[in-house]
Design a protein around this motif. Structure first.
Motif, PDB file in Angstrom:
ATOM      1  N   LEU A 197       0.831  -1.207   0.000  1.00  0.00           N
ATOM      2  CA  LEU A 197       0.000   0.000   0.000  1.00  0.00           C
ATOM      3  C   LEU A 197       0.866   1.257   0.000  1.00  0.00           C
ATOM      4  O   LEU A 197       0.588   2.208  -0.727  1.00  0.00           O
ATOM      5  N   ILE A 228      -7.634   1.219  -7.194  1.00  0.00           N
ATOM      6  CA  ILE A 228      -7.495   0.608  -5.871  1.00  0.00           C
ATOM      7  C   ILE A 228      -8.521  -0.494  -5.618  1.00  0.00           C
ATOM      8  O   ILE A 228      -8.200  -1.519  -5.017  1.00  0.00           O
ATOM      9  N   VAL A 273      -8.048  -4.085  -3.352  1.00  0.00           N
ATOM     10  CA  VAL A 273      -8.533  -4.052  -1.973  1.00  0.00           C
ATOM     11  C   VAL A 273      -9.715  -5.003  -1.801  1.00  0.00           C
ATOM     12  O   VAL A 273      -9.843  -5.668  -0.768  1.00  0.00           O
ATOM     13  N   ILE A 277      -5.580   3.286   4.274  1.00  0.00           N
ATOM     14  CA  ILE A 277      -5.995   3.722   2.935  1.00  0.00           C
ATOM     15  C   ILE A 277      -6.738   5.047   3.046  1.00  0.00           C
ATOM     16  O   ILE A 277      -6.500   5.968   2.259  1.00  0.00           O
TER      17      ILE A 277
END
Length: 114
Positions: free
Chosen positions: A22, A42, A46, A68
């Motif tokens: 990340l 993303i 994720v 995040i």
């Protein structure tokens, strides 16, 4: 009588590995992207993390998902200079999460900044 217990959660090593990945994305430096473009990049990754590591014990993933969100707030602060203050950027982020609750995949587990 004691019973052995087992919580099928993410291991510390896997959490470290995902955190370093990340960090490598450098979300907060992608000021040329829009919020929707960031979500498009993303979300698939994720979502896979959440399905694999969070299938049984998803609250163990919350620190990663909050990170995040922290990177997204940092992105807001860098992209929009009028929102450079932390409180203004956090308020903007909370407004976005309320207006578009399904934009990011991880918001269904961890929508709040804290």
């Amino acid at each position: 009588m004691t019973f052995p217990c087992f919580l099928p959660a993410i291991s510390k090593e896997a959490l470290k590995r995902l955190s370093s990945e990340l960090r490598g994305w450098r979300i907060h430096l992608r000021t040329g992207h829009t919020f929707a473009q960031l979500a498009r990049v993303i979300n698939p990754i994720v979502r896979g993390w959440m399905q694999y590591y969070g299938a049984f014990y998803h609250s163990a993933l919350k620190p990663l998902l909050r990170r995040i969100n922290a990177y997204l707030v940092r992105w807001i602060r860098r992209k929009y200079k009028r929102l450079a203050g932390f409180k203004k950027a956090k308020d903007c982020f909370q407004g976005i999460t309320q207006r578009y609750p399904g934009m990011f995949a991880h918001w269904r587990l961890c929508r709040n900044f804290w």
